[in-house]
Write an enzyme that holds these catalytic residues in place. Structure first.
Site, PDB file in Angstrom:
ATOM      1  N   GLN A  31      28.789  39.870  50.963  1.00  9.88           N
ATOM      2  CA  GLN A  31      29.715  40.579  50.085  1.00  9.88           C
ATOM      3  C   GLN A  31      31.108  40.726  50.699  1.00  9.88           C
ATOM      4  O   GLN A  31      31.256  40.911  51.902  1.00  9.88           O
ATOM      5  CB  GLN A  31      29.185  41.983  49.783  1.00  9.88           C
ATOM      6  CG  GLN A  31      27.803  42.044  49.183  1.00  9.88           C
ATOM      7  CD  GLN A  31      27.726  41.525  47.772  1.00  9.88           C
ATOM      8  OE1 GLN A  31      26.695  41.076  47.330  1.00  9.88           O
ATOM      9  NE2 GLN A  31      28.835  41.580  47.074  1.00  9.88           N
TER      10      GLN A  31
ATOM     11  N   GLY B  37      30.213  36.232  40.039  1.00  5.13           N
ATOM     12  CA  GLY B  37      29.324  37.338  39.705  1.00  5.13           C
ATOM     13  C   GLY B  37      29.638  38.544  40.565  1.00  5.13           C
ATOM     14  O   GLY B  37      30.531  38.512  41.410  1.00  5.13           O
ATOM     15  N   ARG B  38      28.891  39.634  40.313  1.00 10.30           N
ATOM     16  CA  ARG B  38      29.060  40.879  41.071  1.00 10.30           C
ATOM     17  C   ARG B  38      30.538  41.258  41.202  1.00 10.30           C
ATOM     18  O   ARG B  38      31.015  41.575  42.285  1.00 10.30           O
ATOM     19  CB  ARG B  38      28.411  40.764  42.443  1.00 10.30           C
ATOM     20  CG  ARG B  38      26.897  40.669  42.370  1.00 10.30           C
ATOM     21  CD  ARG B  38      26.246  40.817  43.721  1.00 10.30           C
ATOM     22  NE  ARG B  38      24.787  40.733  43.598  1.00 10.30           N
ATOM     23  CZ  ARG B  38      23.939  40.809  44.607  1.00 10.30           C
ATOM     24  NH1 ARG B  38      24.408  40.986  45.836  1.00 10.30           N
ATOM     25  NH2 ARG B  38      22.639  40.719  44.415  1.00 10.30           N
ATOM     26  N   SER B  39      31.218  41.264  40.079  1.00 15.17           N
ATOM     27  CA  SER B  39      32.667  41.504  40.114  1.00 15.17           C
ATOM     28  C   SER B  39      33.101  42.637  39.194  1.00 15.17           C
ATOM     29  O   SER B  39      34.031  42.452  38.395  1.00 15.17           O
ATOM     30  CB  SER B  39      33.397  40.212  39.739  1.00 15.17           C
ATOM     31  OG  SER B  39      33.034  39.133  40.523  1.00 15.17           O
TER      32      SER B  39
END
Length: 375
Positions: free
Chosen positions: A191, A249-251
């Protein structure tokens, strides 16, 4: 006469060494009031050992980074099994994992330093000098109750980008009153920002450049998937004026019991999805943001969300923010589905709210002003 006239010139030349670099502006949003190392004398660490010592000790400090501090090889290497879970192409990330299941496995070696960040103690200010302050090969961690920390105008990069679990740039787990501002993160093993399960309160992430362009990715295409993981039990995060570039993703991944105010951020070039999250306890207001070239703005999301889809709904924010929301903007992207849940607005009570400009203003200014060297 030459000697006596030279001494003042030398002293004048040396005086700005510590004084020239200082905190620019002040935190807005949830981390308002943070002071970091306060009025401690600014000091420049000579090498990575001194930098690590100063970051972890109990002394309030203002630490100025005036060069690249390269931790890459400082702790040697580790070898183990990695899995080709997303493909075997040259641009595919592998995951550090003993059991690969049906995925191809192989042995690999990575740099040990990147896998664990430096534990930053309370009452620290970390500043970059111009565009020179870089921490390479190791991230920063804020955990176990630390508080009152400022990180401004630095870059954190190159944490084993080929391998998932290779390293997080910034990791929060049980922290309070932290301001991350004008920080560039790039080429991480996992991350860019991880918020662990322990509660993180009064956090502001502002004016940062999340550079997702990478040689290795889960899509094997140069777009990072691992951007923001927010799973804290009761986190409070202001996400303001950030440039989130080339992600998949994961944004963010907005989960756990996180309360998020996302204001005036710009997402550009996302070939997967931006927002996701699997927990009903997550809550977010998104206002004045711009999505440019984002395939899917909201993916699978289980929490509560208000995204100011139009001017008629923007006034509903008054009860949460003390003002109307700014409407979001979308271009060359998937549809922005309207989310207008206001049932969590009372949760913003008592928190300092960041101001907002229009999404149009954010779109024109944020990409040019986010990250290290853009103060």
């Amino acid at each position: 006469m030459k000697i006596t006239s030279t001494i003042p010139a030398v002293l004048l030349g040396l005086a700005p060494l510590s004084a020239a670099v200082s905190v620019s502006g002040s935190a807005e949003g949830f981390a308002s009031g943070v002071t970091g190392g306060g009025d401690a004398e600014a000091q420049i660490p000579s090498d990575i050992d001194e930098l690590k010592e100063w970051l972890t000790d109990d002394t309030p400090r203002v630490i100025v980074l005036d060069k690249e501090y390269d931790f890459t090889e400082s702790e040697g290497t580790t070898s183990g099994t990695v899995c080709a879970s997303w493909g075997t192409g040259s641009g595919c990330q592998k995951i550090i994992q003993d059991d690969c299941g049906d995925s191809p496995s192989s042995q690999a070696t990575w740099y040990t330093a990147g896998t664990t960040g430096i534990d930053v103690a309370s009452d620290k200010t970390i500043l970059g000098d111009g565009d020179k302050g870089v921490i390479k090969g190791k991230g920063l961690r804020f955990r176990d109750g630390v508080s009152n920390i400022i990180v401004q105008n630095i870059e954190i990069s190159d944490l084993n980008p080929e391998y998932v679990w290779g390293g997080d740039a910034l990791y929060f787990d049980g922290s309070d009153l932290i301001w991350i501002d004008h920080v560039t993160t790039a080429r991480t093993g996992r991350q860019h920002y991880t918020f662990g399960y322990e509660t993180n309160t009064r956090i502001t992430l502002s004016n940062n450049f999340i550079n997702g362009e990478t040689t290795y990715s889960t899509g094997c295409d140069g777009y990072t998937y691992w951007t923001f993981e927010m799973v804290g039990e009761a986190d409070q995060i202001t996400l303001q004026n950030n440039y989130i570039y080339m992600t998949a993703g994961r944004s963010p991944a907005l989960s756990g019991g996180t309360l998020l105010h996302a204001v005036n951020n710009v997402w550009e070039k996302n070939n997967g999805h931006a927002l996701e999250g699997g927990d009903a306890g997550a809550r977010g207001i998104f206002e004045g943001n711009a999505w440019i070239g984002v395939s899917t703005i909201v993916g699978d999301y289980a929490g509560r969300l208000f995204n100011a889809p139009d001017s008629s709904s923007a006034g509903d924010c008054e009860s949460a923010l003390g003002r109307a929301c700014e409407v979001n903007a979308v271009s060359d992207s998937g549809d922005l589905t309207a989310y207008t849940d206001t049932s969590f607005f009372s949760d913003f009570s008592g928190l300092t709210i960041a101001p907002a400009t229009s999404a149009t203003d954010a779109q024109s200014s944020v990409p040019n002003n986010a990250g290290m060297g853009k103060l």
